[in-house]
Design an enzyme around this catalytic site. Structure first.
Site, mmCIF file in Angstrom:
data_model
loop_
_atom_site.group_PDB
_atom_site.id
_atom_site.type_symbol
_atom_site.label_atom_id
_atom_site.label_comp_id
_atom_site.label_asym_id
_atom_site.label_seq_id
_atom_site.Cartn_x
_atom_site.Cartn_y
_atom_site.Cartn_z
ATOM 1 N N GLU A 43 22.436 -51.386 8.431
ATOM 2 C CA GLU A 43 22.274 -49.997 8.009
ATOM 3 C C GLU A 43 20.854 -49.508 8.311
ATOM 4 O O GLU A 43 20.657 -48.372 8.769
ATOM 5 C CB GLU A 43 22.619 -49.862 6.516
ATOM 6 N N TRP A 103 30.055 -28.608 18.305
ATOM 7 C CA TRP A 103 29.713 -29.935 18.829
ATOM 8 C C TRP A 103 30.606 -30.094 20.049
ATOM 9 O O TRP A 103 31.823 -30.196 19.925
ATOM 10 C CB TRP A 103 29.983 -31.017 17.792
ATOM 11 N N HIS A 124 19.428 -68.149 19.474
ATOM 12 C CA HIS A 124 20.520 -68.368 20.432
ATOM 13 C C HIS A 124 20.499 -67.335 21.558
ATOM 14 O O HIS A 124 21.521 -67.098 22.191
ATOM 15 C CB HIS A 124 21.856 -68.401 19.693
ATOM 16 N N ASN A 136 38.111 -25.788 15.560
ATOM 17 C CA ASN A 136 37.514 -27.107 15.337
ATOM 18 C C ASN A 136 38.612 -28.128 15.574
ATOM 19 O O ASN A 136 39.641 -28.080 14.905
ATOM 20 C CB ASN A 136 36.986 -27.197 13.899
ATOM 21 N N GLU A 145 19.332 -43.526 14.764
ATOM 22 C CA GLU A 145 19.973 -42.221 14.875
ATOM 23 C C GLU A 145 19.008 -41.061 14.674
ATOM 24 O O GLU A 145 19.222 -39.988 15.218
ATOM 25 C CB GLU A 145 21.211 -42.089 13.969
ATOM 26 N N LYS A 156 27.816 -34.399 11.744
ATOM 27 C CA LYS A 156 28.022 -35.097 10.471
ATOM 28 C C LYS A 156 29.456 -35.596 10.320
ATOM 29 O O LYS A 156 29.696 -36.699 9.865
ATOM 30 C CB LYS A 156 27.674 -34.145 9.337
HETATM 31 O O1 M6R Z 1 32.174 -39.068 6.824
HETATM 32 P P1 M6R Z 1 32.200 -40.545 7.104
HETATM 33 O O2 M6R Z 1 31.556 -41.346 6.038
HETATM 34 O O3 M6R Z 1 33.579 -41.042 7.415
HETATM 35 O O4 M6R Z 1 31.342 -40.720 8.418
HETATM 36 C C1 M6R Z 1 31.222 -41.971 9.037
HETATM 37 C C2 M6R Z 1 30.097 -41.997 10.039
HETATM 38 O O5 M6R Z 1 30.295 -41.023 11.029
HETATM 39 C C3 M6R Z 1 28.737 -41.765 9.379
HETATM 40 O O6 M6R Z 1 28.486 -42.679 8.363
HETATM 41 C C4 M6R Z 1 27.604 -41.867 10.436
HETATM 42 O O7 M6R Z 1 27.499 -43.169 10.900
HETATM 43 C C5 M6R Z 1 26.282 -41.377 9.850
HETATM 44 N N1 M6R Z 1 25.688 -40.410 10.720
HETATM 45 C C6 M6R Z 1 25.278 -42.452 9.666
HETATM 46 O O8 M6R Z 1 24.111 -41.980 9.100
#
Ligand code: M6R
Length: 606
Positions: free
Chosen positions: A479, A75, A502, A99, A486, A601
């Site tokens: 959410e 990434w 508003h 990484n 995304e 991720k």
């Molecule tokens: O591993 P984490 O739960 O800390 O990650 C947090 C966010 O990066 C994660 O929830 C992200 O928003 C997801 N891609 C949403 O689907």
């Protein structure tokens, strides 16, 4: 962000590296590469794009053959995704995969340029590879120790030294890394699913510990070079759990996993019908002692925290502040030893959440983490941890992790409310019993995706969309909106329904569909009024509500109902259609559902 792997053993290592990398592709997919010892030389192959692009390239340019090697899926942080910026990096003597982020790479580069080194890529990683080469005087361990004294930032490194063609060296700080052992073989990987095809036995590398992997075993050293012993862990899920099975995508598989994930998460924490969090030391007395609660997380995990806030404040009457971790860590929050800071993270490695945890600890607050990945940094560094038992979540878009995070928040809220005598034991039992019914309800919703597929077909060509709701429904609509944007790349916003007038209602036309969530009985009529307002301005309206509600047939174009349960618990069922709508819309738009563009991720850089 980025996945790294390494292998030493009797197997053909290119095959092992590619297989392991394919399990880590969720961590980044801008480019991929491997380095293998072939006839005593370090040979590399790398390609912009996904692992499949690397495989195609190797089919044309020739593969690599050997028994010791390292690999990377990227990434991009420093330097665009390109062949030349792909890992591994280094030279004929030292080659690495990395990484993390090296913060002082410019200074290191200047030092190395003065020494005569040249650089091919724009990456921070190449400076570490060349610094290792510069410090190397025949002893890899000493070179690594000198390098970790110099570099600032985060790193998980897999390292090959030409002089040691049957060894991989590994070290980490603030980026995850495991070392796994099988019969006559050893591995490094950023995450457990990468090694499950070969072994379930692994070690967690701690900050600045160094591992030396040889065919006959692994040695561990601390940052002073002293040999240490480490405790072995056994993975509590197998390769099958990290596979798609018969599902076309991980995301839809993980949506289907939700009922069992919730059951596995809550069952051990309910004793005689009452919430029981004592496994982590959270007794009723301890719960009673907190004056304020903070929830700190990122993305979907933060959205779970918003639901947690509503539920805790409503039931336990304790003030809860929810922060995005990247803001919390820089806003100088007012914390004391009477406060509880709850960190929520699927991966347990999110850089901002980890730093927020460290900040909370420095300020004397009690810390509790809700984490899915066992042994992750956030879990290990918090005072208390409640693991969610969702199993591996591979799809970048989080679904089952959110669901189990919610389930833990409900247990915390009910326990807090009972401990603080805000609800009676009978009421607590009733709420817990309702929570136990949720898995069956999710099952029923997931079994009938038709309405959500229909809504997806209506949304497929839209470019903008609004989600609205009030109270818990507002928290939930955030959410829903994140999920849609995304993976479908449709621009969407979530808005408190009462706030539309508003300003934002000026955006509403026939071109702006609205998804309204109305599951809270006391707010239902108010939300329906807002729904009518957007309908009157031409919006295509989808209403998500619970069964048995009398909905004016003209209020919405499509009504999706979910089984009725206590209002407090409705987010757990009402989120499912929102997940399904996002999923099917992404599929219809032909997107890569599990690997949406620009995302990874596990966000291990700030
Ligand atoms: O591993 P984490 O739960 O800390 O990650 C947090 C966010 O990066 C994660 O929830 C992200 O928003 C997801 N891609 C949403 O689907």
């Amino acid at each position: 962000m980025c996945g790294i792997v390494g292998y030493v053993g009797s197997k053909e290592c290119t095959e092992v590296l590619l297989n392991s990398l394919s399990k880590l592709e969720y961590r980044g997919y801008d480019s991929a590469g491997i380095a293998v010892f072939e006839n005593g030389e370090i040979k590399t192959r790398k390609a912009k794009g996904k692992i499949a692009d690397l495989v195609n390239k190797m089919e044309k340019e020739g593969t690599l053959s050997g028994h010791c090697g390292i690999g990377h899926t990227r990434w991009a942080t420093h330097g665009e995704p390109s062949d030349v910026n792909s890992h591994p990096h280094g030279n004929a003597n030292v080659t690495i995969v990395h990484n993390g982020i090296i913060e002082n790479y410019k200074k290191i580069k200047e030092f190395l340029v003065r020494k005569g080194y040249t650089f091919e890529s724009e990456t921070d990683t190449e400076t570490v590879a060349k610094l290792l080469d510069c410090f190397y005087e025949g002893n890899p361990l000493q070179a690594i120790q000198r390098v970790i004294d110099e570099v600032e930032g985060s790193y998980a490194l897999g390292i090959m030294f030409k002089d040691y063609p049957d060894r991989i060296y590994a070290v980490r700080k603030d980026s995850p890394l495991i070392v796994a052992v099988g019969e006559g073989e050893s591995f490094i990987a950023s995450d457990v699913p990468a090694i499950l095809k070969y072994t379930k036995n692994y070690y967690l590398l701690d900050q600045d510990e160094i591992a030396i992997l040889k065919p006959d075993g692994v040695e561990f050293y601390d940052d002073h070079g002293t040999r240490i012993k480490k405790q072995m862990h056994i993975a509590d899920f197998d390769e099958e759990a990290a596979k798609k099975g018969n599902f076309p995508h991980y995301m839809i598989k993980e949506i289907h996993d939700q009922p069992s994930a919730v059951k596995t998460t809550i069952t051990p924490r309910i004793t005689n019908g009452m919430p029981d969090l004592t496994e982590c030391g959270m007794t009723y007395d301890r719960l009673k002692s907190y004056e304020n609660i903070f929830v700190v997380a990122c993305g979907t995990a933060m959205h779970a925290g918003l639901v947690g806030k509503y539920v805790i404040e409503k039931t336990a009457r304790i003030k809860v502040t929810v922060d995005v971790a990247s803001e919390f860590r820089y806003r100088d929050p007012i914390l004391s030893e009477k406060d509880l800071v709850i960190l929520v993270s699927q991966s347990g490695e999110t850089a901002d959440t980890l730093e927020a945890l460290r900040l909370a600890k420095r300020n004397g607050a009690d810390t509790l983490s809700i984490v899915n990945v066992k042994g992750s940094s956030i879990a290990r560094e918090s005072d208390m941890v409640l693991y969610t038992h969702a199993g591996p979540e591979i799809s970048v878009a989080s679904t089952k992790a959110y669901m189990v995070q919610l389930s833990v928040f409900y247990l915390i809220a009910f326990a807090l409310a009972y401990a603080n005598e805000k609800i009676t034991e009978d009421e607590c039992r009733r709420l817990v019993a309702q929570l136990q019914e949720v898995p069956d309800q999710i099952e029923a919703i997931v079994a009938k995706p038709d309405d959500c597929q229909y809504v997806a077909s209506k949304l497929v060509n839209t470019e903008n969309l609004l989600y609205i709701g009030r109270g818990l429904d507002y928290a939930l609509s955030m959410e829903g909106s994140l999920k849609l944007k995304e993976i479908s790349y449709i621009h969407s916003e979530s808005y408190a329904a009462g706030e539309l007038k508003h300003g934002t209602i000026s955006l509403v036309t026939e071109e702006m569909p609205v998804i309204a969530v109305a599951t809270q009985r006391e707010l239902f009529d108010k939300t329906i009024s807002n729904v009518k307002e957007v309908k009157a301005r031409g919006a295509y309206v989808v209403l998500v509500t619970h069964e048995g509600k009398d909905v004016d047939p003209d209020a919405a174009d499509c009504v999706i109902t979910v089984p009725s349960i206590d209002d407090l618990l409705m987010p757990m069922t009402a989120v499912v259609p929102l997940q399904l709508i996002a999923y099917y819309t992404s599929v219809l738009r032909g997107n890569d559902v599990d690997k949406p563009r620009n995302l990874a991720k596990s966000v291990t850089v700030e």
